[in-house]
Design an enzyme around this catalytic site. Structure first.
Site, PDB file in Angstrom:
ATOM      1  CE1 TYR A 149      -3.087   3.216   1.338  1.00  0.00           C
ATOM      2  CE2 TYR A 149      -1.556   3.316   2.929  1.00  0.00           C
ATOM      3  CZ  TYR A 149      -2.475   3.845   2.303  1.00  0.00           C
ATOM      4  OH  TYR A 149      -3.321   4.821   2.698  1.00  0.00           O
TER       5      TYR A 149
HETATM    6  C1  UGA Z   1      -3.661   4.371   8.674  1.00  0.00           C
HETATM    7  C2  UGA Z   1      -4.788   4.376   7.463  1.00  0.00           C
HETATM    8  O1  UGA Z   1      -5.594   2.925   7.604  1.00  0.00           O
HETATM    9  C3  UGA Z   1      -3.900   4.324   6.088  1.00  0.00           C
HETATM   10  O2  UGA Z   1      -4.843   4.467   4.895  1.00  0.00           O
HETATM   11  C4  UGA Z   1      -3.079   5.389   6.201  1.00  0.00           C
HETATM   12  O3  UGA Z   1      -2.413   5.665   4.894  1.00  0.00           O
HETATM   13  C5  UGA Z   1      -2.198   5.388   7.370  1.00  0.00           C
HETATM   14  O4  UGA Z   1      -2.874   5.446   8.711  1.00  0.00           O
HETATM   15  C6  UGA Z   1      -0.962   6.650   7.353  1.00  0.00           C
HETATM   16  O5  UGA Z   1      -0.906   7.068   8.414  1.00  0.00           O
HETATM   17  O6  UGA Z   1      -0.521   6.629   6.635  1.00  0.00           O
HETATM   18  P1  UGA Z   1      -2.722   2.544  10.335  1.00  0.00           P
HETATM   19  O7  UGA Z   1      -1.787   3.491  10.910  1.00  0.00           O
HETATM   20  O8  UGA Z   1      -2.693   1.100  10.334  1.00  0.00           O
HETATM   21  O9  UGA Z   1      -2.946   3.303   8.864  1.00  0.00           O
HETATM   22  O10 UGA Z   1      -4.156   2.968  11.025  1.00  0.00           O
HETATM   23  P2  UGA Z   1      -5.003   1.971  12.112  1.00  0.00           P
HETATM   24  O11 UGA Z   1      -5.793   0.987  11.378  1.00  0.00           O
HETATM   25  O12 UGA Z   1      -5.863   3.128  12.814  1.00  0.00           O
HETATM   26  O13 UGA Z   1      -4.140   1.284  12.932  1.00  0.00           O
HETATM   27  C7  UGA Z   1      -3.229   2.010  13.915  1.00  0.00           C
HETATM   28  C8  UGA Z   1      -2.632   0.877  14.738  1.00  0.00           C
HETATM   29  O14 UGA Z   1      -3.490  -0.075  15.472  1.00  0.00           O
HETATM   30  C9  UGA Z   1      -1.664  -0.233  14.102  1.00  0.00           C
HETATM   31  O15 UGA Z   1      -0.465  -0.144  14.738  1.00  0.00           O
HETATM   32  C10 UGA Z   1      -2.263  -1.644  13.944  1.00  0.00           C
HETATM   33  O16 UGA Z   1      -1.400  -2.369  14.119  1.00  0.00           O
HETATM   34  C11 UGA Z   1      -3.100  -1.448  15.276  1.00  0.00           C
HETATM   35  N1  UGA Z   1      -4.570  -2.034  15.213  1.00  0.00           N
HETATM   36  C12 UGA Z   1      -5.606  -1.946  14.301  1.00  0.00           C
HETATM   37  C13 UGA Z   1      -4.720  -3.247  16.291  1.00  0.00           C
HETATM   38  O17 UGA Z   1      -3.967  -3.460  17.068  1.00  0.00           O
HETATM   39  N2  UGA Z   1      -6.008  -3.819  16.153  1.00  0.00           N
HETATM   40  C14 UGA Z   1      -6.883  -3.468  15.089  1.00  0.00           C
HETATM   41  O18 UGA Z   1      -7.807  -4.206  14.883  1.00  0.00           O
HETATM   42  C15 UGA Z   1      -6.508  -2.613  13.899  1.00  0.00           C
END
Ligand code: UGA
Length: 316
Positions: A149
């Protein structure tokens, strides 16, 4: 009247930006494909307010395929449409990422490269950094994505900047750091946590939950878009973050308070593609655009929890 094109206008950030522009007296043409990556009813709901507005119109089309001469000439383009999801971009799914994030961006740039734009604002991502070389991470650090991504978001960013350099198109790229708040996508952490906690179900935490993000409240991301339109430096690339660096387990503790629900946590292994840490150096945002993010994590999570309650009801 100023006319803006907002791609991904039914999504989390696109719809919030659309509402802000309409409130500011801007005419908005929204573009959305309503893909089934998540519940389309949520996207329709995001647009409920805008749909009633006389200055809003919506085009449902695939930027990667449609005849883009259908798009109107406008004053400013906010390109928010994308195939999101850091952890879902492996295997066969990658084709959707290249289509929606790379090809669609190139086609949109082709459509507008010879027109008189005040700005073409590209929604980039902190995912371009991966596990970064240094923290807080400045825009000058070599991007080194950790997920497929992230590669497609970086490719879209490069396309935007090179169209800017070749054709004198006034472009800017905003590297969002994990945006959250009302209307957050249902695949993202806080939305998943709120939904499960309100239903009395367990939540899933990846790794040990000590991974951290520079979580950015949606209103701050929207303000950054408006400021980038008005004042970005030529070819400006900006980190949009700097609010608060928080570990996932800390955020869950705050959500427990806002929702008044104790979380039951299942731990699962850290998925491929998931960086351990993000942290924005936001000094360029402050210097060039005169902006610092304003909403802290406690207030921001309270607002998202309140919104989630309105969506899923409350347990009590
Ligand atoms: C988010 C967005 O989904 C992306 O589209 C964006 O580009 C990205 O931010 C970015 O900043 O560039 P992400 O940081 O993975 O991605 O956002 P979250 O889904 O809110 O996850 C945050 C954290 O929570 C991650 O470390 C993930 O491992 C954790 N998480 C997520 C969990 O522990 N459990 C879950 O069910 C989901």
């Amino acid at each position: 009247m100023t006319h803006a094109l907002v791609t991904g206008s039914a999504g989390f950030i696109g719809s919030t930006l659309t509402d802000r522009l309409l409130a500011d007296g801007v005419r908005v043409t929204g573009v959305d494909l309503f893909t089934d990556y998540y519940d389309q009813a949520l996207k329709r709901r995001n647009l409920e307010g805008a749909a009633k507005h006389a200055n809003f119109s919506l085009l449902e089309l695939d930027l990667g395929e449609a005849d883009l001469s259908r798009l109107p000439d406008v004053d400013v383009v906010f390109h928010q449409a994308a195939q999101p999801g850091v952890r879902a971009s492996w295997g066969r799914e990658f084709a959707a990422y290249t289509h929606h994030n790379v090809l669609a961006t190139q086609r949109l740039l082709e459509r507008y490269k010879q027109t008189k734009l005040e700005r073409f604002v590209y929604a980039s991502s902190s995912s371009v950094y991966g596990d970064a070389e240094s923290y807080p991470t400045s825009e000058t650090v070599l991007p080194r994505p950790f997920s497929p991504y992230g590669v497609t978001k970086l490719a879209g960013e490069h396309l935007t900047l090179l169209y800017g350099r070749n054709f004198g198109l006034p472009v800017a790229a905003l590297r969002y750091f994990t945006v959250y708040g009302p209307r957050q996508r249902p695949d993202m952490a806080f939305h998943r946590f709120c939904r499960a906690m309100l239903a009395g179900e367990p939540i899933t935490v990846y790794g040990d939950g000590r991974q951290s993000r520079d979580f950015t409240f949606v209103a701050d991301a929207i303000e950054a878009n408006v400021r980038a339109w008005k004042g970005a430096k030529p070819q400006g690339v900006y980190n949009i973050g700097g609010g608060s660096q928080v570990e996932v387990m800390e955020a869950i503790a705050l959500l427990e308070k806002s929702l008044e629900v104790k979380a039951r946590v299942n731990f699962e292994p850290r998925p491929a593609g998931d960086p351990l840490r993000t942290r924005a150096d936001a000094s360029r945002l402050a210097q060039d655009l005169g902006y610092r993010t304003t909403v802290g994590i406690a207030d921001g999570l309270a607002a998202e929890a309140e919104w989630a309650r309105s969506l899923y009801g409350r347990v009590r």
